[in-house]
Scaffold this active site. Sequence first.
Site, mmCIF file in Angstrom:
data_model
loop_
_atom_site.group_PDB
_atom_site.id
_atom_site.type_symbol
_atom_site.label_atom_id
_atom_site.label_comp_id
_atom_site.label_asym_id
_atom_site.label_seq_id
_atom_site.Cartn_x
_atom_site.Cartn_y
_atom_site.Cartn_z
ATOM 1 N N GLU A 198 -18.118 -4.205 5.115
ATOM 2 C CA GLU A 198 -17.785 -5.504 6.118
ATOM 3 C C GLU A 198 -16.296 -5.605 6.089
ATOM 4 O O GLU A 198 -15.927 -6.205 7.140
ATOM 5 C CB GLU A 198 -18.495 -6.560 5.476
ATOM 6 C CG GLU A 198 -18.074 -6.955 4.366
ATOM 7 C CD GLU A 198 -18.994 -8.002 3.499
ATOM 8 O OE1 GLU A 198 -20.219 -7.319 3.066
ATOM 9 O OE2 GLU A 198 -18.819 -9.096 3.086
ATOM 10 N N GLN A 233 0.945 -1.050 -0.106
ATOM 11 C CA GLN A 233 0.038 -0.045 -0.066
ATOM 12 C C GLN A 233 0.792 1.334 0.027
ATOM 13 O O GLN A 233 2.027 1.079 0.289
ATOM 14 C CB GLN A 233 -1.011 0.062 1.153
ATOM 15 C CG GLN A 233 -0.238 -0.297 2.515
ATOM 16 C CD GLN A 233 0.219 0.966 3.189
ATOM 17 O OE1 GLN A 233 0.093 2.037 2.662
ATOM 18 N NE2 GLN A 233 0.933 0.848 4.280
ATOM 19 N N SER A 263 3.900 -0.718 3.479
ATOM 20 C CA SER A 263 4.104 -1.882 4.237
ATOM 21 C C SER A 263 4.321 -2.890 2.931
ATOM 22 O O SER A 263 3.639 -2.749 1.836
ATOM 23 C CB SER A 263 2.837 -2.414 4.754
ATOM 24 O OG SER A 263 2.532 -1.470 5.886
ATOM 25 N N SER A 301 0.296 6.917 3.003
ATOM 26 C CA SER A 301 1.096 8.053 3.883
ATOM 27 C C SER A 301 2.093 8.503 2.985
ATOM 28 O O SER A 301 2.820 7.950 2.100
ATOM 29 C CB SER A 301 1.506 7.450 5.012
ATOM 30 O OG SER A 301 0.644 6.753 5.877
ATOM 31 N N ASN A 349 -5.143 5.087 16.438
ATOM 32 C CA ASN A 349 -6.410 5.026 17.277
ATOM 33 C C ASN A 349 -6.836 6.445 17.864
ATOM 34 O O ASN A 349 -7.811 6.416 18.311
ATOM 35 C CB ASN A 349 -5.736 4.352 18.493
ATOM 36 C CG ASN A 349 -5.700 2.631 18.112
ATOM 37 O OD1 ASN A 349 -5.791 2.274 16.957
ATOM 38 N ND2 ASN A 349 -5.668 1.783 18.949
ATOM 39 N N GLU A 350 -5.948 7.329 17.922
ATOM 40 C CA GLU A 350 -6.556 8.736 18.051
ATOM 41 C C GLU A 350 -7.634 9.088 17.235
ATOM 42 O O GLU A 350 -8.587 9.797 17.290
ATOM 43 C CB GLU A 350 -5.390 9.856 18.202
ATOM 44 C CG GLU A 350 -4.355 9.672 19.184
ATOM 45 C CD GLU A 350 -3.519 8.369 19.187
ATOM 46 O OE1 GLU A 350 -3.213 7.941 18.320
ATOM 47 O OE2 GLU A 350 -3.084 8.023 20.348
#
Lengths: 393, 383
Positions: free
Chosen positions: B244, B125, B160, B128, B364-365
């Site tokens: 999903e 991917q 990644s 970023s 997670n923020e």
Amino acid sequence: MRFLPTDEQRAFTRSLHTMLRAARPPAAARAWAAGDPAPGRAAWTGLAEAGVFALAVPENHGGLGPLPAELALAFVELGRHAVPGPVVETVAVAALLTALGDPAPAERLLPGIAAGEVMATLRLPGTGPYALDADAATSVLVVDAAPAVPGPGSPGDGGSGSGSGSGSGSDVKGHADASEGAHGGDHARDRNGTGTGTGKGTGDASRPGPKAARPPTLRIAPGHGPVRASADPVRRLSVPQGGGEVLAAGPGVAAAAATAVDWARLATAAQALGTGLALLDRTVEHVGRRAQFGVPIGSFQAVKHRLADTLIALEFARPLVLGAAVSMTRTDIAAAKVAAGEAAYGAARAALQLHGAIGYTEELDLALWLRKARPLRDAWGTPAQCRAAVLRP
Amino acid sequence: MDLTHTADEDAFRAEARAWLRAHVPHPPPPSLETAEGFAAHRAWEAELHSGRWSVVAWPEQYGGRGADVFHWLVFEEEYYAAGAPGRVSQNGIGLLAPTLFDHGTQEQRARILPPMASGEVVWAQAWSEPEAGSDLASLRSRGVRTAGGWLLSGQKTWSSRAAFADRAFGLFRTAPDEDRPHRGLTYLMFDLKAPGVTVRPIRRLDGKPAFAELFLDEVFVPDEDVIGEPGQGWRIAMSTTGNERGLMLRSPGRYLAAARRLVGLWRATADPSDTALRDRVADAVIGARAYQLFTCAGASRVAAGSAIGAESSLNKVFWSEYDIALHETALDLLGAEGEPADGRDGWSEGYVFSLAGPIYAGTNEIQRDIIAERLLGLPKGRR
């Protein structure tokens, strides 16, 4: 697989929600805490008419059940609306009498439970000295464990062969914490092991008795000691008196008591989940309205993230509670009890912090849920006891 | 409300279990973040594909079995219970393929999916950029129109698998003058070996090149490798996080198997009187069960026709924090045996991998902001 409430189940919880909102349980809860159970009894009758208690009673005793999934859904609503009274304990009594399989005591109490005429409370071995709301209940049931039989087990090995004095130990299989068991053993030896005291040695209902082993017994206590203030004043605690009519005795009582603990844990977990959801709802509303620095405090990340974490804990406890109600395995029930109890307590801490000083008062109804979360987390199995149960093979 | 499996799901489980028992490599291949391990994992993808187990949820014409979400959950439980290797093709299978199913052309699916299913083409991917992390929409890598396609220039990072992968997908700014940053972005696929691409591997905390920086200098991408309409890239990329697949980024089977291994380790090594460790092991069991049941509920809603949406943010925070706690507990049980980087049963490397969980796939923020604003309805504010 369709792990979702059915349309019927959804309609049932919706109607319960509507009925409870109209019954104004916060006012009943405040009266209950002040020693006036009349409004709470009226709400109880409404719950019985809605079929809540019948869910725990088999059809051949005048009930609709046992239907643990519907019961769990109902208890989420009871928690959400801060309904006062020994709702969990009455369900546990129904489960105990059903599991006992003895027709006489079952026929004596179960139809009344289903109909809402019997408001029962219960003390089992291993769950402390108190019975909840014995002053308001119509029936106070007590299971006394078998007295200590000095056995080959080493001290503190989970209380095997001991535990009657403490009320912990082997009689309610697999529910006692090892450290409690050790306590119980000492206590039992000190008192010849016939008492009905507690793991902490605070029980006062012990009576001297013969050293010979007796089977565990189920009795109706003739009364109760003085009511003690609880951390949640709506939960009124007292120690059942010794003696009274024995309803059943024998190893079947121990097995039935273990089943009663399972049902009590499930119902408490569901009630805790509802309590946590109510705390979150009220806090979200508060932080959206309360402004500081010219903006709602709910727009600050520190506030948002704490509430997000509260929601995560509750939303992952919910499927555990409903899954436990579907599987009814002891492991799933213990897992649900840990997760829902901790999530509700976390919600209470967040609610208190984010309400600020007004949350630290009795002025808001918020206090009704705020003070209930901690006792529910520990009732019928502390997190440590339930975690041990999760790992028991 | 039930948790039962159908007879067909049970038969599917038995078939998967038998095949995996006969084929899962023992000992496991080296880490997939090494050249040798990457090759071994690619070979494993080919073997999975030969048994038609690499992409069970895809239609049969692309190498799948047309499995619904419940069959997929069963397969994942068996896959991880069998101790099978990590999936080197996860980026492609989990992110690109769903996008192609929803927004790609028939020609793209026919060309791209079969070699993805066999591991012949492994995808990285490329989201970023150095100046665009959580604020992904501020990305600056650009695509400039040219005859028959686009010329990509700019820099991507934290890509990644890119150290060893074949191709990559990501967003590029193709219309620089739009009034809002989310507009004018295009979803493109490109070859990591193409002229103009420089791949600089980045070593993660344990020194393995788990991701890379990509430097792009007028890399030609033909029109056939644009997904959806140019300028619609943001909407396309976001649509696959809330459906999903957002629920399926990490399967419960993975954590059920890990929790089971942890309990085994605890029973074999722990002092039973250490109730602090016992409670953490119990929490790992409880968490895996919670995640499984949460996913069952989500899958049931999807099967009943509901969308998942922002709920996938609950999921992401939960599994990423759970994964770290699980591995920390394992390392504490192992004591000194947990320190070597190639430590016992992969717990040490698993721990390093888990540490990235709260950062990637939307920090997670950011997830907590989404939960607070979209699920709880709290007012928007400055980040």
